[in-house]
Motif scaffolding. Structure first.
Motif, PDB file in Angstrom:
ATOM      1  N   LYS A   4      -3.204  -2.237  24.201  1.00  0.00           N
ATOM      2  CA  LYS A   4      -3.023  -3.651  24.495  1.00  0.00           C
ATOM      3  C   LYS A   4      -3.025  -3.759  26.020  1.00  0.00           C
ATOM      4  O   LYS A   4      -2.117  -3.262  26.666  1.00  0.00           O
ATOM      5  CB  LYS A   4      -1.708  -4.162  23.922  1.00  0.00           C
ATOM      6  N   ASP A   6      -3.238  -6.652  27.823  1.00  0.00           N
ATOM      7  CA  ASP A   6      -2.842  -7.961  28.329  1.00  0.00           C
ATOM      8  C   ASP A   6      -1.667  -7.882  29.291  1.00  0.00           C
ATOM      9  O   ASP A   6      -1.543  -8.665  30.219  1.00  0.00           O
ATOM     10  CB  ASP A   6      -2.497  -8.897  27.171  1.00  0.00           C
ATOM     11  N   LYS A   7      -0.805  -6.876  29.064  1.00  0.00           N
ATOM     12  CA  LYS A   7       0.388  -6.705  29.897  1.00  0.00           C
ATOM     13  C   LYS A   7       0.626  -5.220  30.148  1.00  0.00           C
ATOM     14  O   LYS A   7       0.287  -4.383  29.321  1.00  0.00           O
ATOM     15  CB  LYS A   7       1.617  -7.315  29.215  1.00  0.00           C
ATOM     16  N   LEU A  37       7.581  -6.821  31.816  1.00  0.00           N
ATOM     17  CA  LEU A  37       6.160  -6.879  31.493  1.00  0.00           C
ATOM     18  C   LEU A  37       5.441  -7.622  32.611  1.00  0.00           C
ATOM     19  O   LEU A  37       5.894  -8.682  33.046  1.00  0.00           O
ATOM     20  CB  LEU A  37       5.934  -7.601  30.160  1.00  0.00           C
ATOM     21  N   ASP A  39       1.984  -9.477  33.394  1.00  0.00           N
ATOM     22  CA  ASP A  39       0.776 -10.055  32.806  1.00  0.00           C
ATOM     23  C   ASP A  39      -0.402  -9.708  33.709  1.00  0.00           C
ATOM     24  O   ASP A  39      -0.393 -10.026  34.899  1.00  0.00           O
ATOM     25  CB  ASP A  39       0.935 -11.572  32.681  1.00  0.00           C
ATOM     26  N   THR A  40      -1.415  -9.043  33.153  1.00  0.00           N
ATOM     27  CA  THR A  40      -2.540  -8.559  33.962  1.00  0.00           C
ATOM     28  C   THR A  40      -3.493  -9.676  34.365  1.00  0.00           C
ATOM     29  O   THR A  40      -4.314  -9.482  35.253  1.00  0.00           O
ATOM     30  CB  THR A  40      -3.326  -7.460  33.218  1.00  0.00           C
ATOM     31  N   ASN A  42      -2.410 -13.287  34.949  1.00  0.00           N
ATOM     32  CA  ASN A  42      -1.831 -14.247  35.891  1.00  0.00           C
ATOM     33  C   ASN A  42      -0.724 -13.681  36.784  1.00  0.00           C
ATOM     34  O   ASN A  42      -0.183 -14.391  37.615  1.00  0.00           O
ATOM     35  CB  ASN A  42      -1.326 -15.490  35.143  1.00  0.00           C
ATOM     36  N   GLU A  44       2.290 -12.912  36.043  1.00  0.00           N
ATOM     37  CA  GLU A  44       3.638 -13.319  35.670  1.00  0.00           C
ATOM     38  C   GLU A  44       4.452 -12.109  35.208  1.00  0.00           C
ATOM     39  O   GLU A  44       3.967 -11.250  34.479  1.00  0.00           O
ATOM     40  CB  GLU A  44       3.576 -14.367  34.548  1.00  0.00           C
ATOM     41  N   THR A  46       7.685 -10.983  33.074  1.00  0.00           N
ATOM     42  CA  THR A  46       8.552 -11.502  32.018  1.00  0.00           C
ATOM     43  C   THR A  46       9.358 -10.372  31.384  1.00  0.00           C
ATOM     44  O   THR A  46       9.112  -9.198  31.634  1.00  0.00           O
ATOM     45  CB  THR A  46       7.725 -12.191  30.911  1.00  0.00           C
ATOM     46  N   ARG A  98       0.830   0.113  24.939  1.00  0.00           N
ATOM     47  CA  ARG A  98       0.574  -0.515  26.244  1.00  0.00           C
ATOM     48  C   ARG A  98       0.526   0.542  27.331  1.00  0.00           C
ATOM     49  O   ARG A  98       1.225   1.546  27.273  1.00  0.00           O
ATOM     50  CB  ARG A  98       1.700  -1.490  26.595  1.00  0.00           C
ATOM     51  N   ASN A 177       1.327  -5.774  40.932  1.00  0.00           N
ATOM     52  CA  ASN A 177       0.539  -7.007  40.902  1.00  0.00           C
ATOM     53  C   ASN A 177      -0.285  -7.160  42.177  1.00  0.00           C
ATOM     54  O   ASN A 177      -1.445  -7.570  42.116  1.00  0.00           O
ATOM     55  CB  ASN A 177       1.445  -8.219  40.682  1.00  0.00           C
TER      56      ASN A 177
END
Length: 182
Positions: A4, A6-7, A37, A39-40, A42, A44, A46, A98, A177
């Protein structure tokens, strides 16, 4: 297992430590798993939390408390078993599917050592990102920086208490990030 992407799971652990050699009969134990986590898409951050873990092979020294602010009383009252903490990583953070990141290789090695010693399944998948090395490469540095140094280079203030996993995980996510931004 399918990844996964996404994160990214960002992890920072704190472990029992001493000012000097490890006392006889004791071994470094994870006492906090800081996690969040990233977010890849935006950037963000979380699901930031600190999981307090009861040490099974050592106690929290005054030096360790001075460094981390974590006390023996805190792990006795709020801590869960290492096994239970690994289950949280797998179930709530999907840690086996992940990519995960930490600042340097210590966290990865400590998880491997402790899982082997306690006969607990390793909670992560194979994709580990060493943010410390990646940061040095991205910025063409002569040597790797500590987390506070990397934040300083990026002009990002250190948030929270340094050497608390819950806060350091979030700070590491900010560094990662910055590397991932186009």
């Amino acid at each position: 297992m399918a990844q996964k992407l996404d994160k990214i799971l960002v992890v920072d652990i704190e472990a029992t430590c001493w000012n000097g050699p490890i006392p006889e009969g004791m071994t470094n134990d994870i006492i906090e798993i800081g996690i969040c986590l990233l977010d890849t898409v935006n950037g963000e951050i979380t699901d930031n939390r600190g999981i307090i873990v009861k040490p099974e092979r050592s106690t929290v020294s005054p030096f360790c408390t001075e460094l981390t602010t974590i006390t023996q009383e805190m792990v006795d009252q709020e801590g869960i078993s290492f096994s239970e903490a690994c289950k949280i990583l797998r179930k709530e953070y999907l840690s086996q599917s992940r990519a995960w990141a930490s600042f340097g290789a210590y966290d990865l090695k400590q998880f491997q050592r402790q899982c082997t010693a306690l006969n607990i399944g390793y909670p992560f998948g194979p994709s580990h990102i060493n943010v410390k090395t990646l940061f040095a490469l991205k910025h063409q540095l002569q040597h790797e920086q500590g987390m506070a140094g990397a934040l300083s280079i990026l002009n990002i203030p250190l948030e929270g208490t340094h050497h608390r996993g819950v806060d350091d995980a979030k700070n590491i996510a900010k560094i990662l990030n910055s590397i991932l931004k186009k």
